[in-house]
Write a protein that holds these residues in place. Structure first.
Motif, PDB file in Angstrom:
ATOM      1  N   UNK A  36       0.838  -1.178   0.000  1.00  0.00           N
ATOM      2  CA  UNK A  36       0.000   0.000   0.000  1.00  0.00           C
ATOM      3  C   UNK A  36       0.889   1.249   0.000  1.00  0.00           C
ATOM      4  N   UNK A  37       0.491   2.240  -0.754  1.00  0.00           N
ATOM      5  CA  UNK A  37       1.250   3.490  -0.840  1.00  0.00           C
ATOM      6  C   UNK A  37       0.952   4.398   0.346  1.00  0.00           C
ATOM      7  N   UNK A  38       1.984   5.064   0.839  1.00  0.00           N
ATOM      8  CA  UNK A  38       1.804   6.052   1.898  1.00  0.00           C
ATOM      9  C   UNK A  38       1.452   7.390   1.276  1.00  0.00           C
ATOM     10  N   UNK A  39       0.715   8.206   1.988  1.00  0.00           N
ATOM     11  CA  UNK A  39       0.369   9.540   1.515  1.00  0.00           C
ATOM     12  C   UNK A  39       1.209  10.556   2.283  1.00  0.00           C
ATOM     13  N   UNK A  40       1.976  11.365   1.554  1.00  0.00           N
ATOM     14  CA  UNK A  40       2.782  12.419   2.158  1.00  0.00           C
ATOM     15  C   UNK A  40       2.469  13.731   1.452  1.00  0.00           C
ATOM     16  N   UNK A  41       2.759  14.824   2.107  1.00  0.00           N
ATOM     17  CA  UNK A  41       2.533  16.150   1.523  1.00  0.00           C
ATOM     18  C   UNK A  41       3.872  16.841   1.307  1.00  0.00           C
ATOM     19  N   UNK A  42       4.009  17.452   0.152  1.00  0.00           N
ATOM     20  CA  UNK A  42       5.230  18.203  -0.132  1.00  0.00           C
ATOM     21  C   UNK A  42       5.258  19.458   0.725  1.00  0.00           C
ATOM     22  N   UNK A  43       6.407  19.737   1.325  1.00  0.00           N
ATOM     23  CA  UNK A  43       6.533  20.913   2.185  1.00  0.00           C
ATOM     24  C   UNK A  43       7.457  21.961   1.582  1.00  0.00           C
ATOM     25  N   UNK A  44       8.347  21.533   0.674  1.00  0.00           N
ATOM     26  CA  UNK A  44       9.302  22.494   0.098  1.00  0.00           C
ATOM     27  C   UNK A  44       9.728  22.015  -1.277  1.00  0.00           C
TER      28      UNK A  44
END
Length: 41
Positions: free
Chosen positions: A1-9
């Motif tokens: 399963x893929x993890x969900x991350x958010x770009x910060x920079x």
């Protein structure tokens, strides 16, 4: 399963073109290469 991350920079582009892959840092402190699209109307 893929993890969900958010770009910060956005660190830097890998080249200067219409569809630009770039290097971003995410909230999990990882560094990723992502492909970004430019929208033109």
């Amino acid at each position: 399963m893929l993890r969900k991350v958010s770009a910060t920079r956005y660190i830097e582009p890998l080249r200067a073109d219409g569809s630009v892959p770039g290097i971003v840092e995410a909230d999990d402190l990882g560094t990723y290469v992502v492909k970004l699209s430019t929208w033109r109307r």
